[in-house]
Design a protein around this motif. Structure first.
Motif, PDB file in Angstrom:
ATOM      1  N   ILE A 275     -40.665 -15.450  -0.280  1.00 24.06           N
ATOM      2  CA  ILE A 275     -41.035 -15.481  -1.692  1.00 24.06           C
ATOM      3  C   ILE A 275     -40.797 -14.092  -2.280  1.00 24.06           C
ATOM      4  O   ILE A 275     -41.447 -13.125  -1.859  1.00 24.06           O
ATOM      5  CB  ILE A 275     -42.517 -15.877  -1.877  1.00 24.06           C
ATOM      6  CG1 ILE A 275     -42.795 -17.241  -1.224  1.00 24.06           C
ATOM      7  CG2 ILE A 275     -42.893 -15.892  -3.347  1.00 24.06           C
ATOM      8  CD1 ILE A 275     -42.014 -18.388  -1.792  1.00 24.06           C
ATOM      9  N   PRO A 276     -39.869 -13.972  -3.230  1.00 18.30           N
ATOM     10  CA  PRO A 276     -39.604 -12.653  -3.805  1.00 18.30           C
ATOM     11  C   PRO A 276     -40.760 -12.170  -4.670  1.00 18.30           C
ATOM     12  O   PRO A 276     -41.384 -12.957  -5.385  1.00 18.30           O
ATOM     13  CB  PRO A 276     -38.340 -12.868  -4.638  1.00 18.30           C
ATOM     14  CG  PRO A 276     -38.334 -14.326  -4.963  1.00 18.30           C
ATOM     15  CD  PRO A 276     -38.998 -15.021  -3.814  1.00 18.30           C
ATOM     16  N   LEU A 277     -41.027 -10.884  -4.580  1.00 17.04           N
ATOM     17  CA  LEU A 277     -42.075 -10.247  -5.399  1.00 17.04           C
ATOM     18  C   LEU A 277     -41.440  -9.153  -6.246  1.00 17.04           C
ATOM     19  O   LEU A 277     -40.455  -8.536  -5.835  1.00 17.04           O
ATOM     20  CB  LEU A 277     -43.170  -9.655  -4.500  1.00 17.04           C
ATOM     21  CG  LEU A 277     -43.894 -10.625  -3.565  1.00 17.04           C
ATOM     22  CD1 LEU A 277     -45.008  -9.891  -2.813  1.00 17.04           C
ATOM     23  CD2 LEU A 277     -44.463 -11.817  -4.304  1.00 17.04           C
ATOM     24  N   PRO A 278     -42.009  -8.848  -7.420  1.00 17.74           N
ATOM     25  CA  PRO A 278     -43.161  -9.520  -8.019  1.00 17.74           C
ATOM     26  C   PRO A 278     -42.785 -10.897  -8.559  1.00 17.74           C
ATOM     27  O   PRO A 278     -41.622 -11.176  -8.860  1.00 17.74           O
ATOM     28  CB  PRO A 278     -43.550  -8.576  -9.158  1.00 17.74           C
ATOM     29  CG  PRO A 278     -42.261  -7.924  -9.561  1.00 17.74           C
ATOM     30  CD  PRO A 278     -41.488  -7.757  -8.289  1.00 17.74           C
ATOM     31  N   MET A 279     -43.808 -11.744  -8.667  1.00 13.14           N
ATOM     32  CA  MET A 279     -43.591 -13.071  -9.242  1.00 13.14           C
ATOM     33  C   MET A 279     -43.458 -12.974 -10.758  1.00 13.14           C
ATOM     34  O   MET A 279     -43.963 -12.033 -11.383  1.00 13.14           O
ATOM     35  CB  MET A 279     -44.771 -13.985  -8.901  1.00 13.14           C
ATOM     36  CG  MET A 279     -44.933 -14.270  -7.421  1.00 13.14           C
ATOM     37  SD  MET A 279     -46.448 -15.210  -7.090  1.00 13.14           S
ATOM     38  CE  MET A 279     -46.416 -15.261  -5.293  1.00 13.14           C
ATOM     39  N   GLN A 280     -42.790 -13.957 -11.327  1.00 11.13           N
ATOM     40  CA  GLN A 280     -42.644 -14.016 -12.779  1.00 11.13           C
ATOM     41  C   GLN A 280     -44.017 -14.141 -13.441  1.00 11.13           C
ATOM     42  O   GLN A 280     -44.922 -14.779 -12.895  1.00 11.13           O
ATOM     43  CB  GLN A 280     -41.783 -15.232 -13.157  1.00 11.13           C
ATOM     44  CG  GLN A 280     -41.527 -15.391 -14.654  1.00 11.13           C
ATOM     45  CD  GLN A 280     -40.740 -16.658 -14.971  1.00 11.13           C
ATOM     46  OE1 GLN A 280     -40.529 -17.504 -14.106  1.00 11.13           O
ATOM     47  NE2 GLN A 280     -40.299 -16.788 -16.208  1.00 11.13           N
ATOM     48  N   PHE A 432     -39.064 -22.821  -4.418  1.00 10.85           N
ATOM     49  CA  PHE A 432     -40.496 -22.568  -4.570  1.00 10.85           C
ATOM     50  C   PHE A 432     -40.646 -21.519  -5.676  1.00 10.85           C
ATOM     51  O   PHE A 432     -40.578 -20.321  -5.412  1.00 10.85           O
ATOM     52  CB  PHE A 432     -41.115 -22.074  -3.259  1.00 10.85           C
ATOM     53  CG  PHE A 432     -41.136 -23.120  -2.179  1.00 10.85           C
ATOM     54  CD1 PHE A 432     -42.164 -24.056  -2.111  1.00 10.85           C
ATOM     55  CD2 PHE A 432     -40.120 -23.190  -1.233  1.00 10.85           C
ATOM     56  CE1 PHE A 432     -42.181 -25.032  -1.128  1.00 10.85           C
ATOM     57  CE2 PHE A 432     -40.126 -24.154  -0.243  1.00 10.85           C
ATOM     58  CZ  PHE A 432     -41.155 -25.073  -0.195  1.00 10.85           C
ATOM     59  N   ASN A 433     -40.798 -21.994  -6.906  1.00 13.47           N
ATOM     60  CA  ASN A 433     -40.863 -21.099  -8.063  1.00 13.47           C
ATOM     61  C   ASN A 433     -42.311 -20.785  -8.413  1.00 13.47           C
ATOM     62  O   ASN A 433     -42.993 -21.559  -9.078  1.00 13.47           O
ATOM     63  CB  ASN A 433     -40.162 -21.735  -9.269  1.00 13.47           C
ATOM     64  CG  ASN A 433     -38.654 -21.581  -9.201  1.00 13.47           C
ATOM     65  OD1 ASN A 433     -38.107 -21.253  -8.146  1.00 13.47           O
ATOM     66  ND2 ASN A 433     -37.976 -21.819 -10.305  1.00 13.47           N
ATOM     67  N   PHE A 434     -42.756 -19.636  -7.927  1.00 10.61           N
ATOM     68  CA  PHE A 434     -44.096 -19.152  -8.256  1.00 10.61           C
ATOM     69  C   PHE A 434     -44.056 -18.426  -9.593  1.00 10.61           C
ATOM     70  O   PHE A 434     -43.059 -17.780  -9.941  1.00 10.61           O
ATOM     71  CB  PHE A 434     -44.584 -18.159  -7.203  1.00 10.61           C
ATOM     72  CG  PHE A 434     -45.182 -18.783  -5.975  1.00 10.61           C
ATOM     73  CD1 PHE A 434     -46.525 -19.116  -5.943  1.00 10.61           C
ATOM     74  CD2 PHE A 434     -44.409 -19.012  -4.855  1.00 10.61           C
ATOM     75  CE1 PHE A 434     -47.090 -19.670  -4.807  1.00 10.61           C
ATOM     76  CE2 PHE A 434     -44.952 -19.569  -3.715  1.00 10.61           C
ATOM     77  CZ  PHE A 434     -46.307 -19.895  -3.691  1.00 10.61           C
ATOM     78  N   LEU A 435     -45.147 -18.491 -10.323  1.00 13.03           N
ATOM     79  CA  LEU A 435     -45.310 -17.645 -11.508  1.00 13.03           C
ATOM     80  C   LEU A 435     -46.790 -17.527 -11.835  1.00 13.03           C
ATOM     81  O   LEU A 435     -47.620 -18.309 -11.360  1.00 13.03           O
ATOM     82  CB  LEU A 435     -44.532 -18.204 -12.700  1.00 13.03           C
ATOM     83  CG  LEU A 435     -44.857 -19.610 -13.209  1.00 13.03           C
ATOM     84  CD1 LEU A 435     -45.982 -19.601 -14.226  1.00 13.03           C
ATOM     85  CD2 LEU A 435     -43.611 -20.236 -13.837  1.00 13.03           C
ATOM     86  N   TRP A 436     -47.094 -16.517 -12.620  1.00 11.79           N
ATOM     87  CA  TRP A 436     -48.444 -16.320 -13.148  1.00 11.79           C
ATOM     88  C   TRP A 436     -48.460 -16.674 -14.622  1.00 11.79           C
ATOM     89  O   TRP A 436     -47.552 -16.298 -15.360  1.00 11.79           O
ATOM     90  CB  TRP A 436     -48.889 -14.866 -12.990  1.00 11.79           C
ATOM     91  CG  TRP A 436     -49.119 -14.437 -11.578  1.00 11.79           C
ATOM     92  CD1 TRP A 436     -48.217 -13.823 -10.759  1.00 11.79           C
ATOM     93  CD2 TRP A 436     -50.321 -14.585 -10.822  1.00 11.79           C
ATOM     94  NE1 TRP A 436     -48.775 -13.585  -9.540  1.00 11.79           N
ATOM     95  CE2 TRP A 436     -50.071 -14.035  -9.547  1.00 11.79           C
ATOM     96  CE3 TRP A 436     -51.579 -15.116 -11.092  1.00 11.79           C
ATOM     97  CZ2 TRP A 436     -51.047 -14.005  -8.546  1.00 11.79           C
ATOM     98  CZ3 TRP A 436     -52.546 -15.091 -10.105  1.00 11.79           C
ATOM     99  CH2 TRP A 436     -52.283 -14.537  -8.845  1.00 11.79           C
ATOM    100  N   VAL A 437     -49.470 -17.406 -15.043  1.00 12.37           N
ATOM    101  CA  VAL A 437     -49.726 -17.618 -16.459  1.00 12.37           C
ATOM    102  C   VAL A 437     -50.948 -16.789 -16.809  1.00 12.37           C
ATOM    103  O   VAL A 437     -52.008 -16.903 -16.158  1.00 12.37           O
ATOM    104  CB  VAL A 437     -49.961 -19.108 -16.789  1.00 12.37           C
ATOM    105  CG1 VAL A 437     -50.278 -19.284 -18.268  1.00 12.37           C
ATOM    106  CG2 VAL A 437     -48.725 -19.925 -16.416  1.00 12.37           C
TER     107      VAL A 437
END
Length: 598
Positions: A275-280, A432-437
Motif C-alpha cells: 500500500i503506497p503512502l501517504p494515502m490520498q 486496493f484504493n485507500f483514502l482519507w475523508v
C-alpha cells in the motif's frame, strides 16, 4: 462405537506431514472427508484445520478388525490413524499440499461416529444461508470459513503487535455501562439489584477511552466487542468488533500517520500487497462533489460534474425548478454506453428513483454520431452543445443527469455510478484504493428530531476558525473528523476530541441538551474534564469489515464465527428466547402481550 484415544498422541496436523518424512511413523487425527474402496485398498481423505491428507488401508497388512473399521468409515467420522509416510502409489494431486504422499495406516481408532450431515463439508458446495447458519458448527468445518477465521486471528495479532510497538497499552473497558443513547439504539440489560434500572451495552468504548486519556495512559487500544440495536445489512451485525484506539497530545496528522502505517503492515503481511503512502486525502465536500459519497470508490472514473451554471438559463423545468429551490443539476458520463437500448436506460431511471430521484434525464451520444435525449425539445441547440461539452461527451457516451436538492442528487448519482460500474465491469478488482475523508460537517439536521445532531458524536472537536458560525449557521461548522475508506467501504473513523469545557458545553447546547440533560447523560466525563485533560484523539476500525476485505468475502457473516441473521436472531441457538417467569419476577419485569386488552 466410539473408541478412546488413550495411549495415542497426535504427532502432526495433516499438512505438516511432508515428503521429507518418508519412512517415518506419524499419528494424525481429524475428520473423514471422503472414503474410496478399491477392493483390497481403502483410501480415506482425512481433514483437519490445516487441510487434507490421504490415508491408505491395505487389507494385506492390516488386522481384519481394523480393515473392517476402515470399510465402515463415513463422512465426518472422527478418527485417529497411526502409520508410515510413503510416496503416493497413484498419481500425484498437484492441488493438494500433501498431494505427493500418503500414510499407510497400521492402527485405526474411530473416536466418534457421525450422522449424515445436512450438507457436504466442501468449500465448493452452494448451501442456503439459513441451513448454513442453523448448523454453523458444521459450516465452520468448511475450508473457506476456517481460512477466514485464521486470517482474522492473524489480523488481530498484527494490530496488537504493531500498536504495542508504538507505545499503546491494551486495556479492557466495561460491557455493562450506562445507556447514553445518542445515535443507534442501545441494547439494555435490566439490573436485579437496582430494580427499574438498566445497563446499556456499549456501542463503542468512546467515553471510557476518553477517561483513560484523562487518567494519563497516553495511548490505549482494545479489540472491543460492541453492540447496536439497529437493522442489519451485509456489513452490519447487532454485535460486532472494533479495533479501537485513543491517543493523547496529538493532532490529525499524527493519528493518520500511525494508521496508514498500520494498514500498510496488515495488507503486506496478510496479502503481500504494498500500500503506497501517504494515502490520498479528500475533504468531505470534495468527496461529495466528485463522487456523491463520503466513502468514495476511486477505482474507476465516472465522477460527478456540476452543470448548474451551464443549464441555469434553460427552459427545461426539471433543471430550472431544482435551481430555483436552491438545488443543483449534476451529471455522470457513462463512457461506452451510448448505444444502450431504451430498456437498459429505463432500468437506470428506476434504480435512481430508489434513492429519491423523481426521474433521470439523459443524453445518448451514439457511436454513429446521432444524439438522442429525453429533454432535447426543451433545450436550445447551443445549450445542448454547451451541456455536452461540460460533460466531456464523446460519441459512444451516455450522459445521465439528476436535478434536486444536493443531498438527493449526491445520493442518486453516487449510488448510480457504483451500480453502472459493477453492472458493466468497470472496476479493477485487483486494486486496493485507500483514502482519507476529512473535514466532515460537525452537525447534520435531523428532520425526525427537528434539531441538529452530531454527525459523529458530541465529543468531536470543531475547527476553531468555524466556531464563529456555531450559533448563526451551525451547519457550516466543520469537524476535525476523519474516516479511512477502502474501495468505497468505510473501514474506520475517528476525530480529535473536545477537551475544553466551554466548547463542550456549547456543543451540548447546539444539540439541544440543557446543562442538566448533559450532566444526566455524561456527567462522569464532564466531571473528569475538570481535573486536567490532555488534548486527545482516536479512531476505531470495524474489524469485521476489514477482515471481509482481506478475505474477499461479500458479507461480514463469513468472517464471524457465530453471526446473527437479519432480524438479529441466531438460527443455531434460537436466541433470543423466552425466559422463566421467576427470572422476570426477580427483575421486576412484566411482559406486555401484543394486542392484549388492558
Amino acid at each position: 462405537m466410539a473408541e478412546s484415544m488413550s495411549g495415542l498422541a497426535r504427532t502432526h496436523r495433516c499438512t505438516e506431514v511432508s515428503s521429507q518424512m518418508t519412512g517415518e511413523e506419524v499419528t494424525v487425527m481429524g475428520w473423514v472427508q471422503k472414503r474410496r474402496n478399491l477392493g483390497s485398498l481403502i483410501f480415506i481423505d482425512l481433514r483437519d484445520r490445516s487441510g487434507l491428507l490421504q490415508l491408505v488401508f491395505d487389507e494385506e497388512s492390516l488386522s481384519s478388525e481394523d480393515y473392517e473399521k476402515a470399510n465402515g468409515l463415513r463422512s465426518e467420522y472422527v478418527i485417529a490413524a497411526v502409520g508410515t509416510v510413503q510416496k503416493r502409489s497413484a498419481a500425484v494431486n498437484e492441488n493438494l499440499k500433501t498431494g505427493d504422499i500418503e500414510i499407510k495406516v497400521h492402527t485405526l481408532r474411530v473416536l466418534s461416529e457421525s450422522d449424515t450431515p445436512p450438507f457436504p463439508i466442501d468449500a465448493d458446495q452452494t448451501v442456503k444461508d439459513e441451513l448454513r447458519l442453523k448448523y454453523r458448527y458444521l459450516d465452520l468445518r468448511r475450508p473457506n470459513l476456517q481460512r477466514n477465521l485464521r486470517i482474522r486471528d492473524h489480523v488481530t495479532r498484527i494490530i496488537r503487535n504493531f500498536l504495542s510497538d508504538e507505545g499503546f497499552i491494551e486495556i479492557e473497558t466495561p460491557i455493562l455501562g450506562k445507556s447514553t443513547p445518542e445515535g443507534a439504539r442501545d441494547y439494555l440489560v435490566p439490573s436485579r439489584v437496582h430494580p427499574g434500572s438498566f445497563y446499556g451495552l456499549p456501542q463503542s468504548p468512546q467515553l471510557y477511552k476518553q477517561l483513560l486519556m484523562c487518567s494519563g495512559f497516553d495511548r490505549y487500544y482494545q479489540i472491543a466487542k460492541c453492540f447496536r440495536d439497529e437493522d442489519l445489512r451485509a456489513d452490519r451485525q447487532p454485535e460486532f468488533t472494533q479495533a479501537d484506539m485513543e491517543l493523547s497530545f496529538v493532532d490529525v496528522d499524527d493519528v493518520i500517520d500511525i494508521n496508514e502505517r498500520l494498514m500498510q503492515k496488515v495488507f503486506k503481511e496478510v496479502l503481500d500487497v504494498d500500500i503506497p503512502l501517504p494515502m490520498q486525502r479528500l475533504t468531505y465536500q470534495e468527496a461529495m462533489d466528485r463522487f456523491g459519497s463520503d466513502k468514495p470508490d476511486t477505482r474507476f472514473g465516472m465522477e460527478l460534474v456540476n452543470v448548474s451554471d451551464t443549464v441555469s438559463g434553460c427552459d427545461f423545468m426539471v433543471f430550472k425548478g431544482a435551481l430555483e429551490h436552491g438545488g443543483s443539476v449534476r451529471g455522470i458520463n457513462a463512457k461506452g454506453l451510448g448505444d444502450l437500448g431504451r430498456k437498459k436506460i429505463d432500468g437506470f431511471v428506476s434504480y435512481a428513483k430508489d434513492f429519491g430521484a423523481k426521474g433521470l434525464a439523459y443524453i445518448q451520444l451514439k457511436t454513429d454520431g446521432t444524439v438522442k435525449s429525453s429533454f432535447a425539445k426543451f433545450m436550445k441547440e447551443d445549450e445542448m452543445e454547451a451541456l455536452i461539452k461540460a460533460m466531456d461527451g464523446q460519441p459512444g457516451d451516455l450522459l445521465l443527469f439528476a436535478a434536486d436538492q444536493d443531498k438527493v442528487v449526491f445520493d442518486v448519482l453516487g449510488n448510480l455510478r457504483i451500480h453502472i460500474a459493477k453492472q458493466y465491469d468497470m472496476i479493477d478488482e485487483s486494486l486496493f484504493n485507500f483514502l482519507w475523508v476529512t473535514d466532515f460537517p460537525l452537525l447534520e439536521w435531523s428532520e425526525e428530531q427537528n434539531r441538529y445532531t452530531a454527525m459523529h458524536h458530541p465529543f468531536t472537536m470543531p475547527f476553531e476558525e468555524d466556531l464563529e458560525f456555531i450559533d448563526t449557521d451551525p451547519g457550516k461548522v466543520r469537524a476535525k473528523a476523519y474516516d479511512i475508506v477502502l474501495n468505497g467501504t468505510e473501514l474506520g473513523g475517528g476525530s480529535i476530541r473536545i477537551h475544553q469545557n466551554d466548547i463542550q458545553e456549547k456543543m451540548f447546547e447546539v444539540l439541544g441538551f440543557t446543562k442538566e440533560d448533559a450532566y444526566e447523560r455524561f456527567g462522569f466525563l464532564l466531571d473528569a474534564f475538570k481535573f486536567g485533560v490532555p488534548p486527545h484523539a482516536g479512531l476505531a476500525y470495524g474489524l469485521d469489515r476489514l477482515v471481509m476485505w482481506l478475505t474477499g468475502e461479500d458479507s461480514i457473516r463469513d468472517v464471524i464465527a457465530f453471526p446473527k441473521v437479519k432480524d438479529a436472531s441466531c438460527l443455531m441457538t434460537q436466541a433470543p428466547g423466552t425466559v422463566d417467569e421467576i427470572q422476570l419476577d426477580e427483575l421486576g419485569i412484566e411482559i406486555s402481550k401484543s394486542g392484549e386488552e388492558s
